[in-house]
Design an enzyme around this catalytic site. Structure first.
Site, PDB file in Angstrom:
ATOM      1  N   ASP A   1       0.865  -1.188   0.000  1.00  0.00           N
ATOM      2  CA  ASP A   1       0.000   0.000   0.000  1.00  0.00           C
ATOM      3  C   ASP A   1       0.900   1.235   0.000  1.00  0.00           C
ATOM      4  O   ASP A   1       1.422   1.631   1.036  1.00  0.00           O
ATOM      5  CB  ASP A   1      -0.919   0.001   1.233  1.00  0.00           C
ATOM      6  CG  ASP A   1      -1.852   1.207   1.238  1.00  0.00           C
ATOM      7  OD1 ASP A   1      -1.620   2.161   0.473  1.00  0.00           O
ATOM      8  OD2 ASP A   1      -2.830   1.199   1.998  1.00  0.00           O
TER       9      ASP A   1
ATOM     10  N   TRP B   1       4.219  -2.624   8.225  1.00  0.00           N
ATOM     11  CA  TRP B   1       3.141  -3.587   7.995  1.00  0.00           C
ATOM     12  C   TRP B   1       3.790  -4.855   7.475  1.00  0.00           C
ATOM     13  O   TRP B   1       4.686  -4.807   6.628  1.00  0.00           O
ATOM     14  CB  TRP B   1       2.182  -2.987   6.970  1.00  0.00           C
ATOM     15  CG  TRP B   1       1.287  -3.939   6.226  1.00  0.00           C
ATOM     16  CD1 TRP B   1       1.469  -4.398   4.959  1.00  0.00           C
ATOM     17  CD2 TRP B   1       0.064  -4.486   6.681  1.00  0.00           C
ATOM     18  NE1 TRP B   1       0.438  -5.212   4.599  1.00  0.00           N
ATOM     19  CE2 TRP B   1      -0.448  -5.291   5.654  1.00  0.00           C
ATOM     20  CE3 TRP B   1      -0.660  -4.380   7.883  1.00  0.00           C
ATOM     21  CZ2 TRP B   1      -1.640  -5.985   5.749  1.00  0.00           C
ATOM     22  CZ3 TRP B   1      -1.855  -5.074   7.975  1.00  0.00           C
ATOM     23  CH2 TRP B   1      -2.332  -5.865   6.935  1.00  0.00           C
TER      24      TRP B   1
ATOM     25  N   ASP C   1       7.724   2.113   5.254  1.00  0.00           N
ATOM     26  CA  ASP C   1       7.654   3.371   4.504  1.00  0.00           C
ATOM     27  C   ASP C   1       9.015   4.067   4.585  1.00  0.00           C
ATOM     28  O   ASP C   1       9.767   3.854   5.535  1.00  0.00           O
ATOM     29  CB  ASP C   1       6.588   4.295   5.108  1.00  0.00           C
ATOM     30  CG  ASP C   1       5.176   3.798   4.801  1.00  0.00           C
ATOM     31  OD1 ASP C   1       5.025   2.995   3.859  1.00  0.00           O
ATOM     32  OD2 ASP C   1       4.238   4.209   5.506  1.00  0.00           O
TER      33      ASP C   1
ATOM     34  N   ASN D   1      -3.557  -1.710   6.830  1.00  0.00           N
ATOM     35  CA  ASN D   1      -2.255  -1.172   6.403  1.00  0.00           C
ATOM     36  C   ASN D   1      -2.322   0.206   5.755  1.00  0.00           C
ATOM     37  O   ASN D   1      -1.316   0.707   5.278  1.00  0.00           O
ATOM     38  CB  ASN D   1      -1.543  -2.163   5.462  1.00  0.00           C
ATOM     39  CG  ASN D   1      -2.104  -2.130   4.057  1.00  0.00           C
ATOM     40  OD1 ASN D   1      -3.192  -1.598   3.850  1.00  0.00           O
ATOM     41  ND2 ASN D   1      -1.400  -2.703   3.106  1.00  0.00           N
ATOM     42  N   ASP D   2      -3.487   0.818   5.733  1.00  0.00           N
ATOM     43  CA  ASP D   2      -3.588   2.142   5.112  1.00  0.00           C
ATOM     44  C   ASP D   2      -3.123   3.189   6.127  1.00  0.00           C
ATOM     45  O   ASP D   2      -3.880   4.061   6.542  1.00  0.00           O
ATOM     46  CB  ASP D   2      -5.036   2.382   4.677  1.00  0.00           C
ATOM     47  CG  ASP D   2      -5.131   3.541   3.713  1.00  0.00           C
ATOM     48  OD1 ASP D   2      -4.063   3.998   3.237  1.00  0.00           O
ATOM     49  OD2 ASP D   2      -6.247   3.999   3.435  1.00  0.00           O
TER      50      ASP D   2
HETATM   51  N1  ABN Z   1       1.935   3.011   4.181  1.00  0.00           N
HETATM   52  C1  ABN Z   1       1.689   3.889   3.130  1.00  0.00           C
HETATM   53  C2  ABN Z   1       0.765   4.995   3.462  1.00  0.00           C
HETATM   54  C3  ABN Z   1       1.280   6.217   3.836  1.00  0.00           C
HETATM   55  C4  ABN Z   1       0.417   7.246   4.157  1.00  0.00           C
HETATM   56  C5  ABN Z   1      -0.942   7.035   4.133  1.00  0.00           C
HETATM   57  C6  ABN Z   1      -1.435   5.794   3.748  1.00  0.00           C
HETATM   58  C7  ABN Z   1      -0.582   4.773   3.430  1.00  0.00           C
END
Ligand code: ABN
Length: 176
Positions: free
Chosen positions: A76, A101, A120, A148-149
């Site tokens: 994601d 995640w 990230d 995971n968002d």
């Molecule tokens: N993990 C990626 C992400 C970053 C910011 C907002 C949503 C998803």
């Protein structure tokens, strides 16, 4: 042989009298245009060309810049491999998130399941290239543990700016 020379000279002069340069050019032009239509429909053997292309595609290494690469099955975010990094490294000027995640993806080459850490990369504004949302195994936000968002940079101290996401191979997933 004089009679022969005279004969051909006469004939050549006759043809030259009957045929202007323009009509000769028109005839040549017609011939060229005609062959442009006819040649492509002639039954050339294109089978080997297609077979070779398919073979080359099958042999090609997995493309880490494509969302369908197996390690991205629960992804994601933006692929760091499109943002100056790679599938498992952050682009220069960014740092990996402290939390991540975790997904489980099957490697089509050996049929085994692997744990993948989706960290990230933090410290720059959103990369915006190669958005990938495969989300295998993810559940909606009301189940926080399997959602995971999330901006995983929020746990970092220096910066919480999200740039892109990596897919780091952790190891083989053990069966229980
Ligand atoms: N993990 C990626 C992400 C970053 C910011 C907002 C949503 C998803």
């Amino acid at each position: 042989m004089r009679w022969m020379d005279e004969y051909f000279e006469r004939k050549t002069r006759e043809v030259a009298r009957r045929t202007s340069r323009r009509s000769a050019l028109v005839r040549i032009g017609r011939l060229l245009v005609g062959s442009a239509f006819v040649l492509p429909v002639l039954p050339f053997d294109r089978v080997s060309k297609f077979a070779l292309a398919a073979e080359a595609k099958a042999k090609k290494e997995p493309d880490e810049m494509q969302c369908d690469y197996w390690r991205y099955c629960a992804f994601d975010g933006y692929l760091c491999s499109c943002c100056g990094g790679s599938a498992s490294t952050c682009p220069p000027g960014t740092e990996a998130s402290k939390v991540a995640w975790i997904g489980t993806c099957r490697n089509p080459k050996d049929g085994k399941d692997y744990l993948i850490s989706y960290n990230d990369c933090c410290g720059k504004t959103a990369c915006g290239r190669c958005l990938c949302n495969t989300n295998l195994g993810e559940r909606p936000g009301y189940l926080m543990g399997v959602h995971n968002d999330i901006n995983w940079c929020m746990a970092n101290t220096n910066t919480t700016m999200f740039h892109c996401t990596t897919a780091v191979l952790v190891g083989v997933a053990e069966k229980r």
